[in-house]
Design a protein around this motif. Sequence first.
Motif: not given
Length: 188
Positions: A63-67
């Motif tokens: 669920x997290x973005x690239x960061x």
Amino acid sequence: MSLIPWVVFAVIDRAAPSPQWAAASAAVAALVIAWPSLVARSPLSLDLLAIGLFVVMAVAAFLAGPHGRQIIADYGRTMATGALALFVLLTLPFAPFTTQYARRVVPRELWGTERFRRTNVVFSAVWGVAFAFMTVCHLIAAGDPGDRRLSTVCNWLLPIAAVIAVLRFMDRYRQRQTAEPGAPHRPD
């Protein structure tokens, strides 16, 4: 067997730095390992921790973005081993995690003895300290993820040395226990 999901996570994370797949693979490994005890309705606490921990890490990474994925990629080992260390040390006073494993090999009549309890407290405490040490090692390596030598030493060599040290300690402890006068010649 219960520690295999942490190894799976570390190996897959190292081979292909994709924390979501490393965590998902570790969760699947944990579920496969725990399956017989889940079916028997007597799951081991460490297996339940592994399933929960790696499912949460996998979902978070997906669920997290690239960061967010980068944070999990850099600090995933620290988080996973830190959770293991916390679990082992926090449950130590009332349910040393090694007790569940010892009951598989120690005769039932010895489970209520002070020696059985003390041995499991000592073994669980030593494992807890080793896991805490590994957590610090992983945190140091995460501080400079591009340094391959640091990663090799802190993510692999020192943690493997810690596991070997714990296993040797446990073996020597068992030998001392069986050498005590009047001690039954059974493993603790």
